[in-house]
Design an enzyme around this catalytic site. Structure first.
Site, short mmCIF file in Angstrom:
data_model
loop_
_atom_site.label_atom_id
_atom_site.label_comp_id
_atom_site.label_asym_id
_atom_site.label_seq_id
_atom_site.Cartn_x
_atom_site.Cartn_y
_atom_site.Cartn_z
N LYS A 110 0.83 -1.21 0.00
CA LYS A 110 0.00 0.00 0.00
C LYS A 110 0.86 1.26 0.00
O LYS A 110 0.61 2.19 -0.77
CB LYS A 110 -0.95 0.01 1.20
CG LYS A 110 -2.14 -0.93 0.97
CD LYS A 110 -3.06 -0.97 2.17
CE LYS A 110 -4.10 -2.07 1.98
NZ LYS A 110 -4.55 -2.62 3.25
N LYS A 189 -7.04 -11.31 -14.23
CA LYS A 189 -7.82 -11.52 -13.00
C LYS A 189 -8.97 -10.50 -12.93
O LYS A 189 -8.74 -9.31 -13.13
CB LYS A 189 -6.91 -11.35 -11.78
CG LYS A 189 -7.66 -11.40 -10.45
CD LYS A 189 -6.73 -11.03 -9.29
CE LYS A 189 -7.38 -11.11 -7.93
NZ LYS A 189 -8.24 -10.06 -7.51
N LYS A 192 -12.07 -5.11 -9.50
CA LYS A 192 -12.72 -3.82 -9.72
C LYS A 192 -11.70 -2.75 -10.13
O LYS A 192 -12.05 -1.79 -10.78
CB LYS A 192 -13.58 -3.38 -8.53
CG LYS A 192 -12.85 -3.24 -7.22
CD LYS A 192 -13.84 -2.82 -6.15
CE LYS A 192 -13.21 -2.86 -4.76
NZ LYS A 192 -12.85 -4.24 -4.30
#
Ligand code: ADP
Ligand code: TRP
Length: 321
Positions: A110, A189, A192
């Site tokens: 992240k 894959k 979203k």
């Protein structure tokens, strides 16, 4: 055997989420005592808009109830409705070496992607450990990306138990190797973040548009087509019986039909599969009070377990004097 799972309230669900995770979780209700919650506190690390968070929490709860989460059989609640977990989070923080958190892949990924580092992001795994350990969880079904977090929970439990005695139950992660990655409309894959999803609960029009976007080779109607490695066929495998797949293979091998026809067959299958759930979802969306009552009852059930365990932990560390 207690199975525990948490789901982050992220936006629209796609069929990759369903076949990758939700279906298994619903089925696990028959394998043990399922404790499942919507990880609303965890979502604060990424969702900073009040309305978005509120909607996401409600929607994910409605979706899970519609898909078969049975509030009679299982304990299903919103994480932040049982704030006892935050007390354990603090207690456990004092048994969590900084290095353990700094090494977490998810944290490193992240921050590498440019997400500003803050304490919530760093201590995310401690809260997850508290979720797991507060409920004496034996099994934690997770995706590959979450295995390390369960390992961290085990490390923390170990340190705690070494200091105070055998108080916390050692959890084990369970990964389902069988669950293949569901491909998106472009063959990568389904995610979203890649704009290649097929929604579970979109309008008929949206789902049709998404299915029609599936990429294939450019064989013509009068050519024989190969079903192996065809994205349409791979997605059909999720919805069809063996016999239906054999029939579909024959259609690929027989000139006369194009990929558009196969896409329409897939579309029918998707609509047929999710139709009963979509109806249930409409019902819950129109009866928010009923949903909130179910969640309140779930939180109460979870809270009884949480308070009992927390008392033992408070006693053990010396907070009850
Ligand atoms: P997304 O990649 O769309 O952001 P999430 O990371 O929110 O999805 O995934 C939520 C859950 O759904 C995870 O447990 C993950 O393992 C599962 N999942 C997501 N996409 C897929 C996929 N394409 N195939 C299988 N499982 C998936
Ligand atoms: N971190 C998990 C995820 O992003 C969600 C989660 C929070 C969780 N607490 C948990 C999963 C406890 C299992 C057990 O998918």
């Amino acid at each position: 055997m207690r199975i525990l799972s948490g789901i982050q309230p992220s936006g629209t669900l796609h069929i990759g989420n369903y076949f990758g995770m939700i279906k298994k979780m619903i089925e696990s209700q028959d394998e043990g005592e399922l404790f499942a919650f919507v990880a609303s506190y965890h979502a604060l690390t990424s969702v900073k808009e009040k309305k978005v968070l509120q909607e996401n929490i409600f929607n994910v709860a409605v979706n899970f109830l519609s898909l078969g989460m049975d509030p009679e059989k299982s304990t299903f609640w919103i994480q932040s409705d049982v704030p006892e977990v935050l007390e354990l989070y603090w207690i456990l923080s004092n048994h969590t070496p900084m290095g353990l958190l700094e090494r977490a892949h998810s944290y490193k990924d992240k921050t590498a992607r440019g997400i500003a580092s803050n304490h919530g992001l760093l201590s995310y795994p401690v809260l997850m450990a508290a979720d797991i350990l507060l409920f004496d969880s034996n099994i934690v079904p997770v995706g590959k990306d979450q295995i390390q977090h369960v390992e961290i929970a085990r490390d923390i439990a170990n340190t705690f138990n070494n200091n105070y005695g055998d108080i916390l139950v050692m959890p084990e992660s369970k990964i389902d190797e069988e669950v293949a990655t569901v491909p998106g409309t472009d063959g990568a894959k389904m995610s979203k973040s890649y704009g290649n999803t097929i929604d579970m609960f979109g309008s008929k029009k949206t789902i049709k548009k998404q299915v029609m976007k599936i990429t294939t080779d450019s064989k013509e109607l009068d050519e024989v087509k190969e079903w192996e490695n065809c994205n349409i066929y791979t997605l059909c495998k999720l919805f069809m019986t063996e016999q239906e797949l054999l029939d579909l293979q024959k259609r690929y091998a027989t000139p006369g039909e194009g990929y558009g026809h196969f896409k329409l067959t897939l579309l029918d299958k998707i609509n047929e599969y999710f139709e009963p759930y979509a109806q249930k979802r409409e019902y819950y969306l129109n009866n928010p009070k009923e949903v909130k009552d179910i969640l309140a009852k779930g939180a109460k059930k979870a809270q009884v377990v949480a308070q009992k365990k927390l008392k033992i932990i408070r006693d053990a560390v010396g907070l009850n004097y």
